[in-house]
Design a protein around this motif. Structure first.
Motif, PDB file in Angstrom:
ATOM      1  N   UNK A 101       0.737  -1.536  -0.252  1.00 42.66           N
ATOM      2  CA  UNK A 101      -0.014  -0.377  -0.161  1.00 42.66           C
ATOM      3  C   UNK A 101       0.848   1.702  -0.024  1.00 42.66           C
ATOM      4  N   UNK A 102       2.002   1.355   0.707  1.00 39.21           N
ATOM      5  CA  UNK A 102       2.530   2.519   1.076  1.00 39.21           C
ATOM      6  C   UNK A 102       3.070   2.185  -0.375  1.00 39.21           C
ATOM      7  N   UNK A 103       3.950   1.338  -0.991  1.00 37.10           N
ATOM      8  CA  UNK A 103       4.611   1.873  -2.898  1.00 37.10           C
ATOM      9  C   UNK A 103       3.832   2.310  -3.345  1.00 37.10           C
ATOM     10  N   UNK A 104       2.408   1.610  -4.178  1.00 35.61           N
ATOM     11  CA  UNK A 104       1.679   2.110  -4.712  1.00 35.61           C
ATOM     12  C   UNK A 104       1.048   3.504  -4.320  1.00 35.61           C
ATOM     13  N   UNK A 105       0.581   3.767  -3.278  1.00 36.52           N
ATOM     14  CA  UNK A 105       0.027   5.226  -2.853  1.00 36.52           C
ATOM     15  C   UNK A 105       1.347   6.616  -2.862  1.00 36.52           C
ATOM     16  N   UNK A 106       2.611   6.410  -2.143  1.00 31.46           N
ATOM     17  CA  UNK A 106       3.722   6.777  -2.859  1.00 31.46           C
ATOM     18  C   UNK A 106       3.888   6.459  -4.728  1.00 31.46           C
ATOM     19  N   UNK A 107       4.208   6.185  -5.063  1.00 30.64           N
ATOM     20  CA  UNK A 107       3.571   5.826  -6.825  1.00 30.64           C
ATOM     21  C   UNK A 107       2.830   6.129  -7.689  1.00 30.64           C
ATOM     22  N   UNK A 108       1.637   6.867  -7.026  1.00 28.98           N
ATOM     23  CA  UNK A 108       0.941   7.784  -7.690  1.00 28.98           C
ATOM     24  C   UNK A 108       0.931   9.096  -7.668  1.00 28.98           C
ATOM     25  N   UNK A 109       1.618   9.696  -6.227  1.00 27.86           N
ATOM     26  CA  UNK A 109       1.793  10.905  -6.224  1.00 27.86           C
ATOM     27  C   UNK A 109       3.194  11.543  -6.870  1.00 27.86           C
ATOM     28  N   UNK A 110       4.709  10.024  -6.857  1.00 26.20           N
ATOM     29  CA  UNK A 110       5.185  10.147  -7.758  1.00 26.20           C
ATOM     30  C   UNK A 110       5.061  10.960  -9.082  1.00 26.20           C
ATOM     31  N   UNK A 111       4.492   9.502 -10.060  1.00 26.84           N
ATOM     32  CA  UNK A 111       3.744   9.133 -11.934  1.00 26.84           C
ATOM     33  C   UNK A 111       2.917  10.842 -11.971  1.00 26.84           C
ATOM     34  N   UNK A 112       2.027  11.220 -10.667  1.00 34.84           N
ATOM     35  CA  UNK A 112       1.389  12.003 -11.577  1.00 34.84           C
ATOM     36  C   UNK A 112       1.993  13.896 -11.232  1.00 34.84           C
ATOM     37  N   UNK A 113       3.163  13.789 -10.156  1.00 37.11           N
ATOM     38  CA  UNK A 113       3.578  14.625 -10.803  1.00 37.11           C
ATOM     39  C   UNK A 113       4.732  14.890 -11.183  1.00 37.11           C
ATOM     40  N   UNK A 114       5.502  14.222 -12.063  1.00 37.78           N
ATOM     41  CA  UNK A 114       6.079  13.657 -12.680  1.00 37.78           C
ATOM     42  C   UNK A 114       6.547  13.334 -13.683  1.00 37.78           C
ATOM     43  N   UNK A 115       5.578  11.589 -14.336  1.00 38.56           N
ATOM     44  CA  UNK A 115       5.305  11.544 -14.912  1.00 38.56           C
ATOM     45  C   UNK A 115       5.038  12.455 -16.961  1.00 38.56           C
ATOM     46  N   UNK A 116       6.020  12.224 -17.550  1.00 37.57           N
ATOM     47  CA  UNK A 116       5.237  12.655 -19.187  1.00 37.57           C
ATOM     48  C   UNK A 116       5.474  12.034 -20.071  1.00 37.57           C
ATOM     49  N   UNK A 117       4.003  11.666 -20.951  1.00 32.66           N
ATOM     50  CA  UNK A 117       4.002  11.026 -22.480  1.00 32.66           C
ATOM     51  C   UNK A 117       5.259  12.238 -23.464  1.00 32.66           C
ATOM     52  N   UNK A 118       5.598  13.507 -23.356  1.00 33.81           N
ATOM     53  CA  UNK A 118       6.374  13.808 -24.107  1.00 33.81           C
ATOM     54  C   UNK A 118       7.376  13.735 -24.693  1.00 33.81           C
ATOM     55  N   UNK A 119       7.397  13.320 -25.869  1.00 33.46           N
ATOM     56  CA  UNK A 119       8.655  13.501 -27.014  1.00 33.46           C
ATOM     57  C   UNK A 119       9.694  13.765 -26.820  1.00 33.46           C
ATOM     58  N   UNK A 120      10.721  12.926 -26.295  1.00 32.51           N
ATOM     59  CA  UNK A 120      12.110  14.062 -26.016  1.00 32.51           C
ATOM     60  C   UNK A 120      13.443  12.898 -26.958  1.00 32.51           C
ATOM     61  N   UNK A 121      14.094  13.968 -27.035  1.00 30.19           N
ATOM     62  CA  UNK A 121      15.496  13.232 -27.987  1.00 30.19           C
ATOM     63  C   UNK A 121      16.299  13.468 -27.397  1.00 30.19           C
TER      64      UNK A 121
END
Length: 270
Positions: A245-265
């Motif tokens: 549960x701890x990793x699921x919750x913290x993973x959600x926070x990090x994902x929502x804050x920093x995840x991006x599908x913007x193409x990167x070269x």
């Protein structure tokens, strides 16, 4: 012929400084690979497939640092770790949980342990169709990935919370709750696992290799740690569910804050 091949290759490597000063390391590697392929004799010891792997390794050495300078890459790494923790620990310990905590016999525990993977087959198709529909309707790809991965993390976290709290539920209802939660974690296939390709089709395999390497750590550390906590606390909630549960919750926070599908070269990152 072999001597000519070596001479021509050396000409590429030892070319004038004025030419190489205008080229990036990527272009130099590409030119070197092309020269070796074009001028090597049929009996040359350098095989094309080995050469490709070598050039890929050199390319990663030149540009690998750029991967770790990108917050979105770190979000993928941590999300992969968090998802793997819940997956590996449950895959290993749920049969024992069903048998010891829910008092199911070994045959029943074995049968119900395959329910989450079976349910995941249906959830995966639903997740894929939902993600495609959202994207076709104009929803930003990053938003779609965040929605899917949030479902993949919060669903099992909620179901594990309900299972770990004494609500007086009969065993088969707890089995159903856990099955649903773990099946919904398959939304990650339309979240995290698509983001590598979204960010960089060229380096998607390398990015997946990086995140998957970190994602393997819970299989090495999480499984024995769960057993140690179980022996120490004699609590399935603390040993199996709370860390996940701890990793699921913290993973959600990090994902929502920093995840991006913007193409990167990554080759041209400064």
């Amino acid at each position: 012929m072999p001597n000519c091949s070596i001479d021509l290759s050396l000409e590429v490597i030892l070319g004038s400084e004025s030419i190489y000063s205008e080229k990036s390391s990527s272009n130099a590697l590409a030119e070197l690979g092309g020269s070796l392929k074009n001028h090597s004799s049929p009996g040359s010891a350098i095989r094309s497939d080995i050469l490709d792997c070598s050039l890929m390794s050199l390319n990663m050495m030149f540009h690998g640092r750029h991967f770790f300078q990108t917050p979105a890459v770190w979000a993928m790494i941590y999300a992969h770790f968090c998802g793997s923790w819940g997956h590996y620990t449950c895959l290993s310990w749920l049969p024992s949980y069903f048998s010891e905590e829910l008092s199911l016999n070994l045959t029943e525990a074995a049968w119900v342990s395959i329910l989450p993977p079976l349910a995941s087959v249906f959830v995966t198709s639903i997740a894929a169709q939902l993600a495609d529909k959202l994207i076709s309707n104009g929803v930003e790809i990053t938003t779609v990935r965040k929605i899917c991965q949030t479902i993949a993390f919060l669903s099992p976290a909620l179901c594990m919370t309900l299972s770990s709290v004494d609500l007086g539920l009969p065993p088969w209802e707890i089995v159903g709750i856990l099955t649903a939660g773990l099946a919904l974690s398959s939304f990650a296939l339309s979240g995290l696992y698509c983001t590598h390709q979204d960010m960089s089709p060229e380096y998607a395999s390398i990015l997946l290799g990086i995140t998957n390497t970190v994602g393997a750590i819970p299989g090495i550390v999480g499984i024995p740690l769960t057993g140690y906590l179980l022996d120490t606390t004699h609590s399935w909630s603390i040993s199996l569910f709370v860390p996940s549960i701890f990793f699921y919750l913290t993973g959600t926070i990090v994902w929502l804050a920093f995840a991006s599908s913007k193409p990167s070269n990554f080759s041209n990152t400064d």
